[in-house]
Motif scaffolding. Structure first.
Motif, PDB file in Angstrom:
ATOM      1  N   ILE A  28       0.826  -1.210   0.000  1.00 22.46           N
ATOM      2  CA  ILE A  28       0.000   0.000   0.000  1.00 22.46           C
ATOM      3  C   ILE A  28       0.860   1.261   0.000  1.00 22.46           C
ATOM      4  O   ILE A  28       0.750   2.112  -0.886  1.00 22.46           O
ATOM      5  CB  ILE A  28      -0.949   0.001   1.214  1.00 22.46           C
ATOM      6  CG1 ILE A  28      -1.935  -1.171   1.121  1.00 22.46           C
ATOM      7  CG2 ILE A  28      -1.712   1.325   1.296  1.00 22.46           C
ATOM      8  CD1 ILE A  28      -2.786  -1.349   2.355  1.00 22.46           C
ATOM      9  N   THR A  31       3.287   1.750  -3.034  1.00 20.83           N
ATOM     10  CA  THR A  31       2.677   2.250  -4.264  1.00 20.83           C
ATOM     11  C   THR A  31       2.630   3.775  -4.255  1.00 20.83           C
ATOM     12  O   THR A  31       2.910   4.431  -5.270  1.00 20.83           O
ATOM     13  CB  THR A  31       1.254   1.676  -4.423  1.00 20.83           C
ATOM     14  OG1 THR A  31       1.332   0.243  -4.463  1.00 20.83           O
ATOM     15  CG2 THR A  31       0.617   2.182  -5.713  1.00 20.83           C
ATOM     16  N   PHE A 148      -6.501   4.409   2.757  1.00 20.30           N
ATOM     17  CA  PHE A 148      -6.482   4.424   1.296  1.00 20.30           C
ATOM     18  C   PHE A 148      -7.843   4.064   0.707  1.00 20.30           C
ATOM     19  O   PHE A 148      -8.126   4.412  -0.437  1.00 20.30           O
ATOM     20  CB  PHE A 148      -5.404   3.466   0.779  1.00 20.30           C
ATOM     21  CG  PHE A 148      -4.033   4.083   0.711  1.00 20.30           C
ATOM     22  CD1 PHE A 148      -3.492   4.498  -0.488  1.00 20.30           C
ATOM     23  CD2 PHE A 148      -3.286   4.276   1.867  1.00 20.30           C
ATOM     24  CE1 PHE A 148      -2.244   5.077  -0.556  1.00 20.30           C
ATOM     25  CE2 PHE A 148      -2.027   4.854   1.817  1.00 20.30           C
ATOM     26  CZ  PHE A 148      -1.507   5.257   0.608  1.00 20.30           C
ATOM     27  N   TYR A 149      -8.669   3.375   1.470  1.00 16.34           N
ATOM     28  CA  TYR A 149     -10.016   3.062   0.991  1.00 16.34           C
ATOM     29  C   TYR A 149     -10.918   4.297   1.054  1.00 16.34           C
ATOM     30  O   TYR A 149     -11.637   4.606   0.098  1.00 16.34           O
ATOM     31  CB  TYR A 149     -10.620   1.924   1.816  1.00 16.34           C
ATOM     32  CG  TYR A 149     -12.032   1.564   1.408  1.00 16.34           C
ATOM     33  CD1 TYR A 149     -12.266   0.766   0.295  1.00 16.34           C
ATOM     34  CD2 TYR A 149     -13.125   2.038   2.133  1.00 16.34           C
ATOM     35  CE1 TYR A 149     -13.561   0.437  -0.095  1.00 16.34           C
ATOM     36  CE2 TYR A 149     -14.424   1.716   1.751  1.00 16.34           C
ATOM     37  CZ  TYR A 149     -14.637   0.917   0.640  1.00 16.34           C
ATOM     38  OH  TYR A 149     -15.923   0.609   0.265  1.00 16.34           O
ATOM     39  N   ARG A 152      -8.854   7.553  -0.914  1.00 16.18           N
ATOM     40  CA  ARG A 152      -8.057   7.214  -2.088  1.00 16.18           C
ATOM     41  C   ARG A 152      -7.996   8.372  -3.088  1.00 16.18           C
ATOM     42  O   ARG A 152      -6.934   8.688  -3.613  1.00 16.18           O
ATOM     43  CB  ARG A 152      -8.644   5.979  -2.775  1.00 16.18           C
ATOM     44  CG  ARG A 152      -7.871   5.530  -4.017  1.00 16.18           C
ATOM     45  CD  ARG A 152      -8.492   4.282  -4.599  1.00 16.18           C
ATOM     46  NE  ARG A 152      -9.833   4.559  -5.103  1.00 16.18           N
ATOM     47  CZ  ARG A 152     -10.086   4.984  -6.341  1.00 16.18           C
ATOM     48  NH1 ARG A 152      -9.089   5.199  -7.177  1.00 16.18           N
ATOM     49  NH2 ARG A 152     -11.318   5.202  -6.734  1.00 16.18           N
ATOM     50  N   ARG A 153      -9.133   9.007  -3.341  1.00 15.96           N
ATOM     51  CA  ARG A 153      -9.177  10.082  -4.328  1.00 15.96           C
ATOM     52  C   ARG A 153      -8.298  11.266  -3.900  1.00 15.96           C
ATOM     53  O   ARG A 153      -7.532  11.807  -4.702  1.00 15.96           O
ATOM     54  CB  ARG A 153     -10.623  10.550  -4.536  1.00 15.96           C
ATOM     55  CG  ARG A 153     -10.796  11.518  -5.704  1.00 15.96           C
ATOM     56  CD  ARG A 153     -12.266  11.882  -5.879  1.00 15.96           C
ATOM     57  NE  ARG A 153     -13.068  10.704  -6.127  1.00 15.96           N
ATOM     58  CZ  ARG A 153     -13.231  10.179  -7.344  1.00 15.96           C
ATOM     59  NH1 ARG A 153     -12.636  10.731  -8.374  1.00 15.96           N
ATOM     60  NH2 ARG A 153     -13.985   9.112  -7.507  1.00 15.96           N
ATOM     61  N   ASN A 216      -3.251   1.578 -13.150  1.00 15.81           N
ATOM     62  CA  ASN A 216      -4.351   1.889 -12.252  1.00 15.81           C
ATOM     63  C   ASN A 216      -3.881   1.796 -10.807  1.00 15.81           C
ATOM     64  O   ASN A 216      -3.284   0.801 -10.406  1.00 15.81           O
ATOM     65  CB  ASN A 216      -5.508   0.924 -12.501  1.00 15.81           C
ATOM     66  CG  ASN A 216      -6.698   1.188 -11.600  1.00 15.81           C
ATOM     67  OD1 ASN A 216      -6.725   0.761 -10.444  1.00 15.81           O
ATOM     68  ND2 ASN A 216      -7.695   1.886 -12.128  1.00 15.81           N
ATOM     69  N   SER A 218      -5.370   1.457  -7.790  1.00 17.56           N
ATOM     70  CA  SER A 218      -5.907   0.379  -6.946  1.00 17.56           C
ATOM     71  C   SER A 218      -5.375  -0.982  -7.372  1.00 17.56           C
ATOM     72  O   SER A 218      -4.995  -1.802  -6.526  1.00 17.56           O
ATOM     73  CB  SER A 218      -7.434   0.384  -6.987  1.00 17.56           C
ATOM     74  OG  SER A 218      -7.959   1.602  -6.498  1.00 17.56           O
ATOM     75  N   LYS A 219      -5.346  -1.223  -8.684  1.00 17.23           N
ATOM     76  CA  LYS A 219      -4.833  -2.497  -9.183  1.00 17.23           C
ATOM     77  C   LYS A 219      -3.340  -2.641  -8.890  1.00 17.23           C
ATOM     78  O   LYS A 219      -2.846  -3.741  -8.617  1.00 17.23           O
ATOM     79  CB  LYS A 219      -5.087  -2.614 -10.686  1.00 17.23           C
ATOM     80  CG  LYS A 219      -6.554  -2.762 -11.051  1.00 17.23           C
ATOM     81  CD  LYS A 219      -6.729  -2.857 -12.561  1.00 17.23           C
ATOM     82  CE  LYS A 219      -8.201  -2.992 -12.930  1.00 17.23           C
ATOM     83  NZ  LYS A 219      -8.393  -3.040 -14.402  1.00 17.23           N
ATOM     84  N   ILE A 221      -1.782  -1.405  -6.300  1.00 19.05           N
ATOM     85  CA  ILE A 221      -1.658  -1.775  -4.890  1.00 19.05           C
ATOM     86  C   ILE A 221      -1.876  -3.272  -4.717  1.00 19.05           C
ATOM     87  O   ILE A 221      -1.102  -3.967  -4.040  1.00 19.05           O
ATOM     88  CB  ILE A 221      -2.657  -0.984  -4.024  1.00 19.05           C
ATOM     89  CG1 ILE A 221      -2.239   0.478  -3.915  1.00 19.05           C
ATOM     90  CG2 ILE A 221      -2.761  -1.600  -2.619  1.00 19.05           C
ATOM     91  CD1 ILE A 221      -3.210   1.336  -3.127  1.00 19.05           C
ATOM     92  N   PHE A 222      -2.944  -3.787  -5.336  1.00 15.37           N
ATOM     93  CA  PHE A 222      -3.267  -5.213  -5.210  1.00 15.37           C
ATOM     94  C   PHE A 222      -2.132  -6.084  -5.747  1.00 15.37           C
ATOM     95  O   PHE A 222      -1.697  -7.043  -5.087  1.00 15.37           O
ATOM     96  CB  PHE A 222      -4.568  -5.514  -5.951  1.00 15.37           C
ATOM     97  CG  PHE A 222      -4.913  -6.978  -5.988  1.00 15.37           C
ATOM     98  CD1 PHE A 222      -5.423  -7.616  -4.864  1.00 15.37           C
ATOM     99  CD2 PHE A 222      -4.714  -7.720  -7.146  1.00 15.37           C
ATOM    100  CE1 PHE A 222      -5.722  -8.962  -4.896  1.00 15.37           C
ATOM    101  CE2 PHE A 222      -5.015  -9.070  -7.189  1.00 15.37           C
ATOM    102  CZ  PHE A 222      -5.525  -9.696  -6.061  1.00 15.37           C
TER     103      PHE A 222
END
Length: 276
Positions: A28, A31, A148-149, A152-153, A216, A218-219, A221-222
């Motif tokens: 997290i 990134t 971050f959830y 995030r923006r 992206n 979020s992607k 981070i995953f």
């Protein structure tokens, strides 16, 4: 050694859990570091933490706690000094980087006898992770995931274009200082895994690999979490069989994964710039 025999040892289970939650936290915050281009700043905080370790050894404090306080202050100091007119960012980083290492070396030298377990902090030893370390990683991972959830923006605006974020009336300085705080905390907690010398690779290599396949946030981070977890688990298990330091081998695996993925991109002509 039998593969399943490893799981009979508590220290190995602790190492696996530590690697899991460290991968989440580093995935997290790492990134953000890569997107914001704070790798050099993070390197300065990492090496400045040696000052906190040295102070802890000299005065008999918990080295991790003293390193965390010193790293957070160094992070805030770099952020503040680099924002002053007439001070270049790289100069501010170099100042705190050198100051922290100088303090650390002096304190360790003045301490009577050899500092216990110093090599574990310099080069890491994931097998020494305690239950307390695991709880700390769980707490950090949960806090970072929540932040971050929900924000995030706002974090994205600041990471990509702080000037635009200011036009949206966002608290840019507060967000930047908050992120520096979490970068410092993540760095110090991860020192036990791979050490001061190798730490930056854990915060950047999974993200660089993820960036080969997506732009992206979020992607990324995953995928960073996935690549970090694969590197930690495989590096830990393989190091036990070939009898090499776990921290160094984890970094070796992460770098190997990056170059393998890079080679796959070249062979199959995958365009990173158009990845979503």
């Amino acid at each position: 050694m039998d593969f399943f025999e490893l799981f009979r040892y508590d220290f190995f289970i602790n190492a696996l859990l530590g690697g899991l939650f460290a991968s989440i936290a580093c995935g997290i915050i790492g990134t953000y570091i890569v997107i914001k281009r704070l790798v050099f700043i993070s390197g300065g905080i990492t090496h400045a933490s040696l000052g906190g370790l040295g102070i802890g050894f000299y005065f008999g404090f918990n080295p991790i706690l003293s390193a965390m306080v010193f790293s957070i202050l160094s992070a805030f100091g770099i952020e503040w000094l680099s924002g002053r007119k007439g001070v270049r960012e790289d100069s501010a980083i170099a100042a705190f980087w050198s100051f922290g290492m100088a303090i650390g070396i002096i304190c360790i030298y003045l301490k009577a006898g050899f500092a216990p377990n110093l090599s574990e902090y310099l080069f890491g030893n994931i097998l020494t992770i305690t239950t307390y370390d695991i709880y700390a990683f769980i707490a950090l991972s949960a806090v970072l995931a929540a932040i971050f959830y929900f924000f995030r923006r706002e974090i994205l605006y600041v990471a990509f274009d702080s000037d635009f974020a200011k036009t949206r009336n966002l608290p840019v300085k507060f967000i930047e200082y908050a992120m520096m705080f979490f970068i410092a905390v993540s760095i110090v907690l991860t020192i036990r895994l791979v050490g001061v010398v190798l730490l930056m690779s854990l915060l950047t290599m999974p993200q660089m690999t993820a960036n080969l396949y997506t732009a992206n946030f979020s992607k990324m981070i995953f995928l960073s979490i996935v690549f970090g977890l694969v590197g930690c688990i495989s590096g830990l298990i393989l190091s036990a069989f070939i009898n090499v330091p776990s921290g160094a081998f984890i970094i070796f695996i992460l770098i190997a994964i990056y170059f393998i993925c890079r080679l796959i991109n070249v062979i199959f002509k995958i365009d990173t710039l158009t990845a979503k």
